[in-house]
Design an enzyme around this catalytic site. Structure first.
Site, PDB file in Angstrom:
ATOM      1  N   HIS A  61     -10.505  29.234 -37.238  1.00  0.00           N
ATOM      2  CA  HIS A  61     -10.972  29.767 -35.955  1.00  0.00           C
ATOM      3  C   HIS A  61      -9.938  30.695 -35.327  1.00  0.00           C
ATOM      4  O   HIS A  61     -10.292  31.733 -34.752  1.00  0.00           O
ATOM      5  CB  HIS A  61     -11.297  28.616 -34.990  1.00  0.00           C
ATOM      6  CG  HIS A  61     -12.667  28.047 -35.158  1.00  0.00           C
ATOM      7  ND1 HIS A  61     -13.003  27.200 -36.192  1.00  0.00           N
ATOM      8  CD2 HIS A  61     -13.804  28.211 -34.425  1.00  0.00           C
ATOM      9  CE1 HIS A  61     -14.279  26.863 -36.091  1.00  0.00           C
ATOM     10  NE2 HIS A  61     -14.792  27.460 -35.029  1.00  0.00           N
ATOM     11  N   GLU A  62      -8.683  30.336 -35.433  1.00  0.00           N
ATOM     12  CA  GLU A  62      -7.636  31.207 -34.878  1.00  0.00           C
ATOM     13  C   GLU A  62      -7.573  32.532 -35.634  1.00  0.00           C
ATOM     14  O   GLU A  62      -7.377  33.594 -35.022  1.00  0.00           O
ATOM     15  CB  GLU A  62      -6.287  30.494 -34.930  1.00  0.00           C
ATOM     16  CG  GLU A  62      -5.161  31.250 -34.237  1.00  0.00           C
ATOM     17  CD  GLU A  62      -5.395  31.409 -32.749  1.00  0.00           C
ATOM     18  OE1 GLU A  62      -4.992  32.466 -32.208  1.00  0.00           O
ATOM     19  OE2 GLU A  62      -5.987  30.505 -32.122  1.00  0.00           O
TER      20      GLU A  62
END
Length: 498
Positions: free
Chosen positions: A424-425
């Site tokens: 996600h990052e």
């Protein structure tokens, strides 16, 4: 005369046999008079139900004010003691109307304040488009490198199998399998690493970068699944272990072909199988409807983002710079509405329309890309239901192998969420050129929320768990992350300085 009348009366009433046998008698003038033949039916007493019915009819007709309204004990329909749960369809309609009216007010307010600010002009650089197109065609090349690696491994497996059948000593394959694994690891690392470097340093526009990053992560996960699955299929082939029945039509190593790999490349799944369930035929009308939905929803997302989300984000910058918490909270709540609508539109466009269109084109049979995540009574259930392709990948290639090696299920779940937080990052931080850890922290924060909402999932408490899910998702989650990354973008590229 009196005697005659008496005789007549006796004749007509007293002598039943004569009256029944003669249909008439003579009048005083001698003319016959017709008389009805009397009957003597057997009288029966009325039943209890008939008596009740007659009594009710009598009450309804004459005594309406004494009708018994309160004839038996009953409970209020919203009480817990109610025998049946009432329908809340009317309340649902009310909430929909309130939502529509509230959003129409925001639409009018937005128009009166900003006017129509949509413009067909864009600020995408030509270099961004060229680099994005180059990445789109180069990233899948790593899948074909994985195919070449598996081709070498399959040839070694065939050689070992032929020697075993001839009662010859099979070759020592442990070193070969180690080299195969290292080659896959290097190929996968280069695939994701090169894509991240190009997006972060050479593609300025976040939308182009996001599309490239999503493509790179999807292909990378497909590479891992292709390598892991073929490794286990190779071991089963050499050791004689059974494989799923669906693989019978294309067993290992017959699945190591370019055609098989290309189908997996485009298939709407992240989990490799030699064979997938197929739909009987291609439905052109179904495909065109899904494509039209994708186009329409994409235009709606673009319009909502430019007309509503961007002004709200820009108006939040000053309060973010001054840490004005009341204004930030107000902006956050205003942003939550539009971000939820955009997210739901994106969900439908991707999982319902886009993946179904792709599945129809490829006649891919298993189309359970999601289930009813909106009814989730806990955060854990939501993550299992809303994105089935990613869930299947995590469970098959990370969670299940860890548990199979003796790792505690809770520890395995933490590893899964850590891996997901890392992805996600990358998906958010790399395209926005701000790896600030917000997306990573947001995913890791899901772990305690899952522990809190898990006991609430059963029985009537699931309503509370569902409410916690929506609050965490709509107010604290996405809007806050969008606000922070937009602030970081503006701080890095001059929006706040000016």
């Amino acid at each position: 005369m009196a005697t005659k009348a008496h005789k007549d009366v006796g004749t007509s009433t007293g002598i039943a046999g004569e009256a029944n046998s003669s249909p008439s008698h003579l009048r005083a003038d001698g003319n016959p008079v017709a008389t009805a033949t009397p009957t003597n039916p057997v009288e029966t007493e009325p039943s209890l139900e008939e008596l009740k019915r007659k009594r009710k009819e009598a009450l309804d007709r004459k005594y309406k004010h004494v009708f018994a309204i309160h004839s038996k004990p009953r409970t209020s329909c919203l009480s817990h003691e109610a025998a049946e749960v009432p329908s809340f369809l009317g309340f649902r309609n009310l909430m929909v109307l309130v939502l529509i009216v509230g959003n129409l007010r925001l639409v009018m307010e937005n128009y009166m304040k900003y006017g129509f600010i949509i413009s067909l002009q864009h600020d995408i650089r030509a270099d961004d488009i060229r680099m994005g197109a180059l990445l789109y065609f180069l990233i899948p090349a790593h899948l074909f490198v994985a195919y070449l690696i598996e081709l070498v491994a399959a040839s070694q497996a065939r050689l070992a199998q032929s020697r075993t059948k001839k009662d010859e000593e099979p070759p020592k394959l442990r070193a070969a399998w180690l080299l195969i694994a290292c080659a896959h690891a290097v190929n996968a690392t280069l695939s994701l690493g090169v894509a991240n470097y190009v997006v972060y340093y050479n593609i300025h526009h976040p939308m182009v970068g996001t599309l490239c990053e999503f493509h790179a992560v999807i292909v990378w996960m497909k590479q891992l699944s292709y390598a892991f699955t073929n490794r286990d299929l190779r071991d089963a082939y050499l050791e004689g272990y059974p494989t799923p029945e669906i693989y019978v039509s294309c067993p290992y190593p017959q699945n190591i072909t370019l055609k098989n790999l290309c189908y997996f490349w485009w298939a709407p799944t992240l989990v490799y199988q030699p064979v997938y369930p197929r739909s009987p035929r291609f439905r052109r009308s179904f495909f065109l409807k899904r494509v039209a939905e994708v186009v329409g929803l994409s235009l709606a997302i673009w319009f909502l983002s430019a007309q509503y989300a961007v002004p709200t984000l820009r108006n939040s910058l000053h309060a973010m710079g001054k840490l004005n918490l009341p204004v930030i909270l107000e902006r956050l709540m205003k942003l939550s509405t539009i971000s939820l609508v955009i997210w739901l539109a994106g969900f439908f466009a991707l999982f319902q329309s886009g993946l179904n269109a792709l599945a129809e084109l490829l006649r891919f049979g298993d189309r359970e890309f999601y289930t009813d995540w909106w009814n989730s009574g806990s955060l854990g259930t939501y993550w299992k239901l809303w994105n089935k392709p990613v869930y299947h990948f995590m469970r098959r290639h990370i969670y299940a192998p860890l548990v199979g090696r003796g790792v505690n299920p809770r520890a395995a779940s933490i590893v899964v969420f850590t891996f997901s937080a890392f992805l996600h990052e990358l998906l958010v931080g790399v395209p926005t050129h701000n790896i600030i850890g917000v997306a990573f922290a947001g995913m890791m924060f899901q772990i305690p929320l899952i522990a809190i909402t898990a006991p609430l999932e059963k029985g009537r408490m699931s309503v509370i768990g569902n409410a916690i899910f929506w609050v965490a998702f709509c107010l604290v989650g996405q809007p806050l992350a969008v606000l922070l990354y937009f602030f970081a973008w503006q701080a890095k590229y001059g929006g706040i300085k000016s």
